[in-house]
Design a protein around this motif. Structure first.
Motif, mmCIF file in Angstrom:
data_model
loop_
_atom_site.group_PDB
_atom_site.id
_atom_site.type_symbol
_atom_site.label_atom_id
_atom_site.label_comp_id
_atom_site.label_asym_id
_atom_site.label_seq_id
_atom_site.Cartn_x
_atom_site.Cartn_y
_atom_site.Cartn_z
ATOM 1 N N ASP A 234 0.799 -1.221 0.000
ATOM 2 C CA ASP A 234 0.000 0.000 0.000
ATOM 3 C C ASP A 234 0.837 1.279 0.000
ATOM 4 N N HIS A 235 2.165 1.142 -0.178
ATOM 5 C CA HIS A 235 3.048 2.303 -0.153
ATOM 6 C C HIS A 235 4.068 2.220 -1.277
ATOM 7 N N THR A 236 4.815 3.303 -1.470
ATOM 8 C CA THR A 236 5.845 3.314 -2.500
ATOM 9 C C THR A 236 7.011 2.423 -2.093
ATOM 10 N N VAL A 237 7.854 2.114 -3.057
ATOM 11 C CA VAL A 237 9.045 1.322 -2.767
ATOM 12 C C VAL A 237 9.919 2.032 -1.735
ATOM 13 N N ALA A 238 10.077 3.341 -1.888
ATOM 14 C CA ALA A 238 10.912 4.092 -0.951
ATOM 15 C C ALA A 238 10.347 4.034 0.463
ATOM 16 N N GLU A 239 9.049 4.164 0.581
ATOM 17 C CA GLU A 239 8.423 4.087 1.901
ATOM 18 C C GLU A 239 8.554 2.686 2.484
ATOM 19 N N GLY A 240 8.429 1.677 1.639
ATOM 20 C CA GLY A 240 8.587 0.305 2.099
ATOM 21 C C GLY A 240 9.999 0.029 2.578
ATOM 22 N N LEU A 241 10.979 0.559 1.883
ATOM 23 C CA LEU A 241 12.376 0.378 2.291
ATOM 24 C C LEU A 241 12.639 1.052 3.635
ATOM 25 N N GLU A 242 12.075 2.229 3.829
ATOM 26 C CA GLU A 242 12.243 2.916 5.108
ATOM 27 C C GLU A 242 11.576 2.120 6.232
ATOM 28 N N HIS A 243 10.425 1.553 5.942
ATOM 29 C CA HIS A 243 9.675 0.770 6.921
ATOM 30 C C HIS A 243 10.478 -0.453 7.363
ATOM 31 N N ILE A 244 11.038 -1.202 6.403
ATOM 32 C CA ILE A 244 11.772 -2.415 6.774
ATOM 33 C C ILE A 244 13.104 -2.065 7.432
ATOM 34 N N ALA A 245 13.701 -0.937 7.048
ATOM 35 C CA ALA A 245 14.948 -0.517 7.692
ATOM 36 C C ALA A 245 14.718 -0.232 9.171
ATOM 37 N N LEU A 246 13.582 0.409 9.476
ATOM 38 C CA LEU A 246 13.263 0.718 10.861
ATOM 39 C C LEU A 246 13.064 -0.562 11.663
ATOM 40 N N HIS A 247 12.319 -1.509 11.099
ATOM 41 C CA HIS A 247 12.066 -2.757 11.806
ATOM 42 C C HIS A 247 13.337 -3.593 11.963
ATOM 43 N N ASN A 248 14.115 -3.704 10.892
ATOM 44 C CA ASN A 248 15.281 -4.579 10.952
ATOM 45 C C ASN A 248 16.420 -3.984 11.779
ATOM 46 N N SER A 249 16.417 -2.685 11.957
ATOM 47 C CA SER A 249 17.448 -2.102 12.809
ATOM 48 C C SER A 249 17.339 -2.626 14.232
ATOM 49 N N THR A 250 16.143 -3.053 14.603
ATOM 50 C CA THR A 250 15.924 -3.704 15.897
ATOM 51 C C THR A 250 16.007 -5.222 15.774
ATOM 52 N N ALA A 251 15.338 -5.781 14.763
ATOM 53 C CA ALA A 251 15.234 -7.237 14.639
ATOM 54 C C ALA A 251 16.584 -7.909 14.440
ATOM 55 N N LEU A 252 17.517 -7.222 13.787
ATOM 56 C CA LEU A 252 18.830 -7.830 13.542
ATOM 57 C C LEU A 252 19.623 -8.003 14.827
ATOM 58 N N MET A 253 19.152 -7.405 15.917
ATOM 59 C CA MET A 253 19.813 -7.594 17.206
ATOM 60 C C MET A 253 19.302 -8.853 17.923
ATOM 61 N N SER A 254 18.339 -9.537 17.330
ATOM 62 C CA SER A 254 17.737 -10.700 17.974
ATOM 63 C C SER A 254 18.687 -11.897 17.952
ATOM 64 N N GLU A 255 18.588 -12.724 18.987
ATOM 65 C CA GLU A 255 19.347 -13.978 19.021
ATOM 66 C C GLU A 255 18.883 -14.940 17.926
ATOM 67 N N ASP A 256 17.704 -14.687 17.370
ATOM 68 C CA ASP A 256 17.199 -15.549 16.304
ATOM 69 C C ASP A 256 18.111 -15.535 15.089
#
Length: 312
Positions: free
Chosen positions: A264-286
């Motif tokens: 429902d958003h542009t590619v640029a907005e989607g990239l910003e969205h996943i960058a925000l989430h993964n900046s935290t998620a990549l710290m997971s022990e998973d």
């Protein structure tokens, strides 16, 4: 590949047992899967009515999916099925609650006969019905719909909200609303073209209300696979669920959120969205565990469950 054993089941998630939400609903059966850990099975349960959705069941779908995967229930994937001979026969047109705000009667006063006022009064019901199905789409864990027999009208609205759809050879689909004198208004006209595109075939199905079968659904991409036989449907869906739950629940949840957001958003907005989430998620022990698993060291590697959501 991770091999799930009984020892990996969470204390509150016993295979084949009722989910804590199960007793709260009249027309939904909610259980833990009898063979797959971390999978919750939600069954539409009005088999004598071909799972036609009445007002009560409609509200229950929204209530259930707003809670599944958010209460510390150990759920990583939902398998959505229909009880009885078909998945869903559409809206239950015999339930007068759906139409209580439509039309006029001789007993109405002048203000009740005013179409503008009646329209404003009826609109919240449509929004409430839309929100109930959107709860399936917004469920934090993936929803895999296993469709057999009839899936018409509201059944299409509902399955459009699932992440993955598989069906049996006897599945029959129809965007039936136009034949009942109305435009589909709880999601099909918005989601169906986003899944398949706005091409001629999609418009034909929406404008005619024609039936389409399992092969048609596979060809146009509404389902990702057809089971070999009608009896194999649940096994086919189980295979999809099993491959999902082998992955980090954090990665799966964020992947679903990103797919829905990016649609429902542009590619640029989607990239910003996943960058925000993964900046935290990549710290997971998973992440470390997933790398170890991909290298073949899968013995005794388990992902921690998702925590219960904080609520007021």
């Amino acid at each position: 590949m991770v091999t799930m054993t009984p020892s990996t089941i969470l204390p509150h998630q016993q295979q084949g047992t009722n989910h804590p939400l199960n007793g709260k609903f009249s027309h939904l059966s909610i259980t833990y899967h009898d063979s797959l850990n971390f999978v919750t099975v939600v069954a539409l349960h009005r088999p004598k009515k071909r799972n036609a959705i009445n007002a009560q069941m409609w509200k229950e779908i929204g209530d259930a999916f707003r809670q599944i995967g958010t209460t510390g229930d150990g759920c990583r994937c939902v398998l959505l099925i229909g009880s009885g001979k078909g998945f869903c026969g559409g809206i239950d047109v015999t339930d007068e609650k759906f139409f209580s705000g439509v039309g006029t009667s001789a007993d109405d006063d002048d203000s009740s006969r005013d179409m503008a006022r009646k329209s404003l009064a009826f609109r919240p019901q449509i929004l409430q019905m839309q929100a109930a199905f959107t709860a399936v789409e917004d469920c934090p864990v993936p929803v895999v719909a296993a469709i057999h027999g009839a899936c018409v009208g509201a059944g299409i609205d509902l399955t459009c909200c699932a992440d993955v759809r598989v069906c049996s050879p006897n599945a029959k689909f129809s965007i039936r609303e136009v034949r009942l004198g109305l435009a589909a208004d709880v999601g099909t006209l918005q989601r169906f073209p986003k899944i398949l595109g706005f091409g001629s075939r999609v418009r034909e199905l929406c404008l005619t209300g024609d039936d389409f079968n399992a092969e048609d659904a596979l060809k146009i991409g509404f389902v990702s696979r057809i089971s070999k036989t009608n009896g194999d449907l649940v096994d086919t869906a189980n295979g999809v669920c099993q491959r999902i739950i082998q992955n980090s629940p954090v990665a799966v949840t964020i992947t679903k959120a990103s797919l829905n957001y990016s649609r429902d958003h542009t590619v640029a907005e989607g990239l910003e969205h996943i960058a925000l989430h993964n900046s935290t998620a990549l710290m997971s022990e998973d992440l470390v565990k997933s790398f170890m698993m991909s290298g073949g060291a899968s013995d005794n590697i388990q992902f921690a469950p998702l925590q219960s959501y904080s609520r007021l």
